[in-house]
Structures are given as C-alpha cells and as structure tokens.
Design a protein around this motif. Structure first.
Motif, PDB file in Angstrom:
ATOM      1  N   LYS A   9       0.816  -1.208   0.000  1.00  0.00           N
ATOM      2  CA  LYS A   9       0.000   0.000   0.000  1.00  0.00           C
ATOM      3  C   LYS A   9       0.850   1.258   0.000  1.00  0.00           C
ATOM      4  O   LYS A   9       0.334   2.354  -0.155  1.00  0.00           O
ATOM      5  CB  LYS A   9      -0.916  -0.004   1.227  1.00  0.00           C
ATOM      6  CG  LYS A   9      -1.854  -1.196   1.270  1.00  0.00           C
ATOM      7  CD  LYS A   9      -2.624  -1.207   2.567  1.00  0.00           C
ATOM      8  CE  LYS A   9      -3.458  -2.471   2.688  1.00  0.00           C
ATOM      9  NZ  LYS A   9      -4.192  -2.489   3.966  1.00  0.00           N
ATOM     10  N   GLN A  41      -5.798   2.455   3.798  1.00  0.00           N
ATOM     11  CA  GLN A  41      -6.941   1.885   4.512  1.00  0.00           C
ATOM     12  C   GLN A  41      -7.657   0.790   3.726  1.00  0.00           C
ATOM     13  O   GLN A  41      -8.612   0.190   4.215  1.00  0.00           O
ATOM     14  CB  GLN A  41      -7.915   3.002   4.904  1.00  0.00           C
ATOM     15  CG  GLN A  41      -7.330   3.923   5.945  1.00  0.00           C
ATOM     16  CD  GLN A  41      -8.312   4.971   6.432  1.00  0.00           C
ATOM     17  OE1 GLN A  41      -9.515   4.852   6.234  1.00  0.00           O
ATOM     18  NE2 GLN A  41      -7.794   5.989   7.074  1.00  0.00           N
ATOM     19  N   SER A  42      -7.212   0.503   2.535  1.00  0.00           N
ATOM     20  CA  SER A  42      -7.811  -0.562   1.726  1.00  0.00           C
ATOM     21  C   SER A  42      -7.465  -1.927   2.300  1.00  0.00           C
ATOM     22  O   SER A  42      -6.476  -2.097   3.009  1.00  0.00           O
ATOM     23  CB  SER A  42      -7.290  -0.478   0.286  1.00  0.00           C
ATOM     24  OG  SER A  42      -7.678   0.734  -0.310  1.00  0.00           O
ATOM     25  N   LEU A  43      -8.275  -2.903   1.952  1.00  0.00           N
ATOM     26  CA  LEU A  43      -7.993  -4.283   2.339  1.00  0.00           C
ATOM     27  C   LEU A  43      -6.687  -4.740   1.698  1.00  0.00           C
ATOM     28  O   LEU A  43      -5.841  -5.357   2.336  1.00  0.00           O
ATOM     29  CB  LEU A  43      -9.160  -5.183   1.907  1.00  0.00           C
ATOM     30  CG  LEU A  43      -9.047  -6.669   2.194  1.00  0.00           C
ATOM     31  CD1 LEU A  43      -9.006  -6.921   3.697  1.00  0.00           C
ATOM     32  CD2 LEU A  43     -10.217  -7.410   1.553  1.00  0.00           C
ATOM     33  N   GLU A  44      -6.534  -4.397   0.412  1.00  0.00           N
ATOM     34  CA  GLU A  44      -5.324  -4.810  -0.317  1.00  0.00           C
ATOM     35  C   GLU A  44      -5.130  -3.929  -1.534  1.00  0.00           C
ATOM     36  O   GLU A  44      -6.089  -3.449  -2.135  1.00  0.00           O
ATOM     37  CB  GLU A  44      -5.454  -6.269  -0.760  1.00  0.00           C
ATOM     38  CG  GLU A  44      -4.219  -6.790  -1.457  1.00  0.00           C
ATOM     39  CD  GLU A  44      -4.162  -8.303  -1.501  1.00  0.00           C
ATOM     40  OE1 GLU A  44      -3.097  -8.809  -1.889  1.00  0.00           O
ATOM     41  OE2 GLU A  44      -5.144  -8.967  -1.162  1.00  0.00           O
ATOM     42  N   ILE A  61     -11.379  -3.234  -1.355  1.00  0.00           N
ATOM     43  CA  ILE A  61     -11.873  -2.896  -0.031  1.00  0.00           C
ATOM     44  C   ILE A  61     -12.882  -3.968   0.370  1.00  0.00           C
ATOM     45  O   ILE A  61     -13.338  -4.739  -0.467  1.00  0.00           O
ATOM     46  CB  ILE A  61     -12.495  -1.476   0.014  1.00  0.00           C
ATOM     47  CG1 ILE A  61     -13.649  -1.329  -0.983  1.00  0.00           C
ATOM     48  CG2 ILE A  61     -11.417  -0.432  -0.270  1.00  0.00           C
ATOM     49  CD1 ILE A  61     -14.334   0.020  -0.941  1.00  0.00           C
ATOM     50  N   ASP A  63     -14.290  -6.863   3.715  1.00  0.00           N
ATOM     51  CA  ASP A  63     -13.829  -7.641   4.865  1.00  0.00           C
ATOM     52  C   ASP A  63     -12.938  -8.813   4.457  1.00  0.00           C
ATOM     53  O   ASP A  63     -12.281  -9.416   5.290  1.00  0.00           O
ATOM     54  CB  ASP A  63     -15.000  -8.109   5.732  1.00  0.00           C
ATOM     55  CG  ASP A  63     -15.995  -8.995   4.992  1.00  0.00           C
ATOM     56  OD1 ASP A  63     -15.615  -9.695   4.031  1.00  0.00           O
ATOM     57  OD2 ASP A  63     -17.178  -8.982   5.387  1.00  0.00           O
ATOM     58  N   GLY A  64     -12.921  -9.141   3.171  1.00  0.00           N
ATOM     59  CA  GLY A  64     -12.064 -10.217   2.689  1.00  0.00           C
ATOM     60  C   GLY A  64     -12.583 -11.611   3.010  1.00  0.00           C
ATOM     61  O   GLY A  64     -11.942 -12.600   2.661  1.00  0.00           O
ATOM     62  N   ILE A  68     -15.809  -8.563  -1.119  1.00  0.00           N
ATOM     63  CA  ILE A  68     -14.753  -7.630  -1.535  1.00  0.00           C
ATOM     64  C   ILE A  68     -15.377  -6.697  -2.556  1.00  0.00           C
ATOM     65  O   ILE A  68     -16.291  -7.068  -3.277  1.00  0.00           O
ATOM     66  CB  ILE A  68     -13.497  -8.315  -2.122  1.00  0.00           C
ATOM     67  CG1 ILE A  68     -13.826  -9.109  -3.385  1.00  0.00           C
ATOM     68  CG2 ILE A  68     -12.775  -9.134  -1.063  1.00  0.00           C
ATOM     69  CD1 ILE A  68     -12.605  -9.527  -4.193  1.00  0.00           C
ATOM     70  N   THR A  92      -6.332 -11.050  -7.868  1.00  0.00           N
ATOM     71  CA  THR A  92      -7.346 -10.722  -6.866  1.00  0.00           C
ATOM     72  C   THR A  92      -8.365 -11.839  -6.736  1.00  0.00           C
ATOM     73  O   THR A  92      -8.681 -12.283  -5.630  1.00  0.00           O
ATOM     74  CB  THR A  92      -8.039  -9.395  -7.245  1.00  0.00           C
ATOM     75  OG1 THR A  92      -7.062  -8.364  -7.296  1.00  0.00           O
ATOM     76  CG2 THR A  92      -9.121  -9.042  -6.243  1.00  0.00           C
ATOM     77  N   TYR A  96      -9.085 -14.213  -3.393  1.00  0.00           N
ATOM     78  CA  TYR A  96     -10.375 -14.104  -2.709  1.00  0.00           C
ATOM     79  C   TYR A  96     -11.415 -15.051  -3.315  1.00  0.00           C
ATOM     80  O   TYR A  96     -12.598 -14.761  -3.306  1.00  0.00           O
ATOM     81  CB  TYR A  96     -10.857 -12.649  -2.753  1.00  0.00           C
ATOM     82  CG  TYR A  96      -9.919 -11.732  -2.000  1.00  0.00           C
ATOM     83  CD1 TYR A  96      -9.950 -11.664  -0.614  1.00  0.00           C
ATOM     84  CD2 TYR A  96      -8.994 -10.948  -2.679  1.00  0.00           C
ATOM     85  CE1 TYR A  96      -9.081 -10.836   0.088  1.00  0.00           C
ATOM     86  CE2 TYR A  96      -8.124 -10.123  -1.990  1.00  0.00           C
ATOM     87  CZ  TYR A  96      -8.168 -10.071  -0.613  1.00  0.00           C
ATOM     88  OH  TYR A  96      -7.301  -9.252   0.077  1.00  0.00           O
TER      89      TYR A  96
END
Length: 136
Positions: A9, A41-44, A61, A63-64, A68, A92, A96
């Motif tokens: 990030k 602040q993103s998940l990934e 973004i 909770d994964g 997503i 991605t 996920y």
C-alpha cells in the motif's frame, strides 16, 4: 518489458498522481493525501511495475471474508491491452476465491463490459441482482 507485481500500500504520491491522471481519474488526484490514505486503509492493493515505474494497480476494499469490492483497477494508457489489468484481476480473484460477493461499479462502455465479463463478472442488468449507488 518485464512487469512485476507488488502487494504494498506504500506507493509514492507522484507515482499515484501520474497513474490516476493518465487515465483521467482526476477526481482522485485533487487531494493526493486522501488518495494515499485511501490506499493505506484498503484491504489490499496490488500494483504493476515496469522497473521503477508504476503502470497499474487494483485496490480492494471489504472484509475479505464475505465481500470484496474492487474499488479501482487502472493501467497507464500506453500499457493497456497487454494483459496487465487481467493479471491484476486474476491475482485478486484467486486470492479471494472463497469470498461469496465480489462487487464493482464502473462506467458503461463496450470495452469495459467486455473486460469484466471475460473475467467472470455478470452485469446486474442481465441477472437477478439489482445495484444501487449514491455518489456525491
């Protein structure tokens, strides 16, 4: 040309500004501090690099676990149509894979629709889903 991918990030503001401006996403570059904070602040965030040059990224973004949301996927214009966006998307989707809901919102254009459909997404106007958005 050898493209490398990074899961980080921490991306320099100038590199972000260059990428987002190149694809005319200038609403993001009006405040580079906010853009950089959004990435943090993103998940990934998965980025694509040609040497030291940022050429693309995908920002996820959510909770994964159950959902997503693919917030951003962009590639410099001169690097488009070389499979970079597809590689970002596939990385991605593989990571996920067990997540039930994979969502994104994008503009309507035939090439955009084709890209997402070839990557396994279904438009909400063609199925049993409905999508709503409120954008300020």
């Amino acid at each position: 040309m050898t493209i490398t991918f990074k899961n980080s990030k921490a991306i320099d503001k100038e590199q972000l500004e260059s990428l987002y401006n190149d694809v005319q996403w200038t609403a993001y570059t009006k405040d580079l501090d906010i853009l950089q904070q959004a990435l943090i602040q993103s998940l990934e965030v998965i980025s694509a690099w040609d040497g030291e040059r940022l050429v693309g990224l995908i920002r996820i973004i959510g909770d994964g676990l159950t959902i997503i949301y693919i917030q951003d996927i962009l590639v410099l214009n001169v690097y488009q149509n070389q499979g970079i966006a597809s590689q970002l998307m596939q990385r991605t989707l593989e990571k996920y894979d067990s997540v039930r809901q994979k969502v994104l919102l994008t503009e309507e254009a035939s090439n955009v629709r084709h890209f997402y459909e070839k990557n396994g997404f279904q438009s909400c106007d063609k199925g049993s889903l409905v999508a709503f958005a409120k954008i300020n």
